[in-house]
Design a protein around this motif. Structure first.
Motif, PDB file in Angstrom:
ATOM      1  N   SER A 197     -15.315  32.077  -4.724  1.00 31.58           N
ATOM      2  CA  SER A 197     -16.233  32.743  -5.648  1.00 31.58           C
ATOM      3  C   SER A 197     -15.618  32.852  -7.046  1.00 31.58           C
ATOM      4  O   SER A 197     -14.418  33.098  -7.193  1.00 31.58           O
ATOM      5  CB  SER A 197     -16.572  34.148  -5.143  1.00 31.58           C
ATOM      6  OG  SER A 197     -17.142  34.094  -3.852  1.00 31.58           O
TER       7      SER A 197
ATOM      8  N   THR B 211     -12.406  33.059  -1.399  1.00 31.55           N
ATOM      9  CA  THR B 211     -13.636  32.554  -0.766  1.00 31.55           C
ATOM     10  C   THR B 211     -14.291  31.471  -1.606  1.00 31.55           C
ATOM     11  O   THR B 211     -15.323  30.914  -1.208  1.00 31.55           O
ATOM     12  CB  THR B 211     -14.652  33.703  -0.570  1.00 31.55           C
ATOM     13  OG1 THR B 211     -15.086  34.191  -1.846  1.00 31.55           O
ATOM     14  CG2 THR B 211     -14.041  34.828   0.250  1.00 31.55           C
TER      15      THR B 211
ATOM     16  N   PHE C 206     -18.941  40.983  -0.878  1.00 35.23           N
ATOM     17  CA  PHE C 206     -18.813  39.755  -0.089  1.00 35.23           C
ATOM     18  C   PHE C 206     -20.147  39.259   0.478  1.00 35.23           C
ATOM     19  O   PHE C 206     -20.170  38.259   1.188  1.00 35.23           O
ATOM     20  CB  PHE C 206     -17.805  39.964   1.043  1.00 35.23           C
ATOM     21  CG  PHE C 206     -16.370  39.898   0.574  1.00 35.23           C
ATOM     22  CD1 PHE C 206     -15.716  38.684   0.484  1.00 35.23           C
ATOM     23  CD2 PHE C 206     -15.706  41.054   0.191  1.00 35.23           C
ATOM     24  CE1 PHE C 206     -14.393  38.615   0.047  1.00 35.23           C
ATOM     25  CE2 PHE C 206     -14.396  41.009  -0.260  1.00 35.23           C
ATOM     26  CZ  PHE C 206     -13.734  39.780  -0.337  1.00 35.23           C
TER      27      PHE C 206
ATOM     28  N   LYS D 299     -23.333  37.142   0.458  1.00 36.72           N
ATOM     29  CA  LYS D 299     -23.651  35.892  -0.223  1.00 36.72           C
ATOM     30  C   LYS D 299     -24.855  36.112  -1.123  1.00 36.72           C
ATOM     31  O   LYS D 299     -25.859  36.679  -0.720  1.00 36.72           O
ATOM     32  CB  LYS D 299     -23.941  34.788   0.795  1.00 36.72           C
ATOM     33  CG  LYS D 299     -22.709  34.336   1.563  1.00 36.72           C
ATOM     34  CD  LYS D 299     -23.017  33.156   2.467  1.00 36.72           C
ATOM     35  CE  LYS D 299     -21.762  32.697   3.207  1.00 36.72           C
ATOM     36  NZ  LYS D 299     -22.031  31.546   4.093  1.00 36.72           N
TER      37      LYS D 299
ATOM     38  N   ARG E 149      -8.889  38.350  -2.511  1.00 35.14           N
ATOM     39  CA  ARG E 149      -9.604  37.857  -1.331  1.00 35.14           C
ATOM     40  C   ARG E 149     -10.971  37.286  -1.705  1.00 35.14           C
ATOM     41  O   ARG E 149     -11.431  36.302  -1.127  1.00 35.14           O
ATOM     42  CB  ARG E 149      -9.763  38.991  -0.310  1.00 35.14           C
ATOM     43  CG  ARG E 149      -8.461  39.368   0.380  1.00 35.14           C
ATOM     44  CD  ARG E 149      -8.664  40.340   1.525  1.00 35.14           C
ATOM     45  NE  ARG E 149      -8.933  41.701   1.071  1.00 35.14           N
ATOM     46  CZ  ARG E 149     -10.052  42.352   1.260  1.00 35.14           C
ATOM     47  NH1 ARG E 149     -11.073  41.745   1.892  1.00 35.14           N
ATOM     48  NH2 ARG E 149     -10.208  43.587   0.830  1.00 35.14           N
TER      49      ARG E 149
END
Length: 374
Positions: free
Chosen positions: A343, A341, A312, A314, A337
């Protein structure tokens, strides 16, 4: 009668003297070496193991046994003096005169990815008349890496194009057709349209144009080899590592930074695999060595606990890949999850030929099933 007793006594003394002499001196100036070649091998390739025995003293050794063991996945064949059970056991017998050197080369094939060592040889010798058995253990350290054989790079490249042409274009994974940065050797995964025919005709070997990427800086590859089944999916786990090797190879050859994370436990460090982002040929060697040292006999580390934070983080200009032959709840929840986000990612799912696993609906569009023969 007295003469016979005298001869017998002299003979006994000589036997005792030579026996004492051998017990005291048999190891002196005796050098034994067992070593693999320096270069790593890929699965299926042939290697050599060299035994060197050098007796630098004048005292001959009428019998010297050299014993050692190594992993059974190094395939030496059914040669005389060998035995394979849970390990490969070798027992070679030599006869060495004073000042003599003997070299024996054993051929083997790397039957399975791994990191293999020989840590000790046992020596068994005797005096001239085999009256005593002289034993010693000699520590040594020799190792060989058997790298995973990369999965078909052309097949993976085709999957990347077919599944994610539009998505990868948005993330600038595709080559920028307007920025040219040189010529290199053709590789099996290259598009035929990238061949530079003038350079090919000039050199006689296929050459391709090497182009720059607009904004992709790095690729992250995560693999999860957790296997809680009663019947272990060894073939699927090994295929996972081959796919990881192939993905790293594809992107490193294009000059992209690659990092690699997996919950396989390193047989040397006893930690999950973590390879920080880097580009260049040296990074591919690091990946190969890391994958070779994964010990599937040990339970895989907890994937979520070890890699959730890294996942997670960035990472601008980076793309994420997963390779896993399983879909345990905690792993699927983590990827769900991550997807929420915003992604993008790809999940390569190795599966035995003829078996199509039921995929989690929320992630189905991001998964490519890679079928393989066991």
């Amino acid at each position: 009668m007295i003469k016979l007793l005298g001869i017998g006594l002299i003979g006994f003394v000589l036997l005792w003297v030579q026996r004492s002499l051998y017990e005291k001196l048999w190891q002196k100036s005796l050098y034994v070496s067992v070593s693999f070649g320096k270069d790593p091998l890929f699965e299926g390739e042939q290697g050599e193991l060299k035994e060197i025995i050098e007796n630098k003293k004048r005292l001959p050794l009428s019998m010297l046994k050299v014993k050692f063991k190594t992993d059974r996945h190094l395939l030496f064949g059914n040669e005389k003096g060998s035995r394979t059970t849970d390990q490969y056991y070798r027992n070679d017998v030599f006869r060495i005169g004073g000042g003599e050197r003997v070299t024996r080369t054993l051929k083997f094939r790397g039957g399975r990815r791994g990191y293999y060592t020989i840590d000790e040889v046992s020596l068994v010798a005797s005096d001239l008349f085999f009256l005593s058995q002289l034993v010693a253990d000699v520590p040594l350290k020799t190792e060989v890496y058997i790298y995973p054989r990369p999965y078909d790079a052309a097949r993976l490249r085709q999957s990347l194009i077919q599944m994610n042409g539009e998505m990868l274009s948005r993330r600038h994974l595709l080559e920028d057709p307007f920025e040219y940065r040189g010529i290199r050797e053709y590789q099996p995964y290259d598009d035929m349209r990238s061949i530079n025919w003038k350079a090919t005709a000039k050199t006689g070997d296929l050459k391709v144009n090497q182009r720059n990427y607009t904004s992709l800086k790095s690729v992250r590859i995560f693999f999860n080899i957790q296997d809680d089944n009663i019947l272990k999916k060894d073939a699927a786990v090994e295929m996972t590592l081959r796919i990881v090797a192939s993905l790293c190879q594809i992107f490193l050859r294009q000059g992209i930074q690659v990092s690699c994370y997996g919950n396989g436990v390193d047989i040397v460090t006893h930690s999950p695999l973590t390879i920080q982002p880097k580009a260049g040929k040296g990074q591919m060697d690091t990946v190969y060595r890391g994958l070779a040292r994964i010990d599937v006999a040990q339970p895989a580390a907890d994937f979520v606990r070890n890699f959730e934070e890294i996942l997670f983080q960035k990472s601008q200009g980076s793309f994420t890949y997963f390779v896993a032959p399983n879909q345990y709840d905690d792993f699927v929840d983590l990827l769900t999850r991550f997807q929420e986000t915003g992604s993008s990612f790809l999940w390569f799912y190795p599966s035995s030929a003829g078996r199509d696993p039921e995929l989690p609906p929320a992630l189905e569009r991001c998964i490519d099933i890679i079928h393989f023969e066991e």
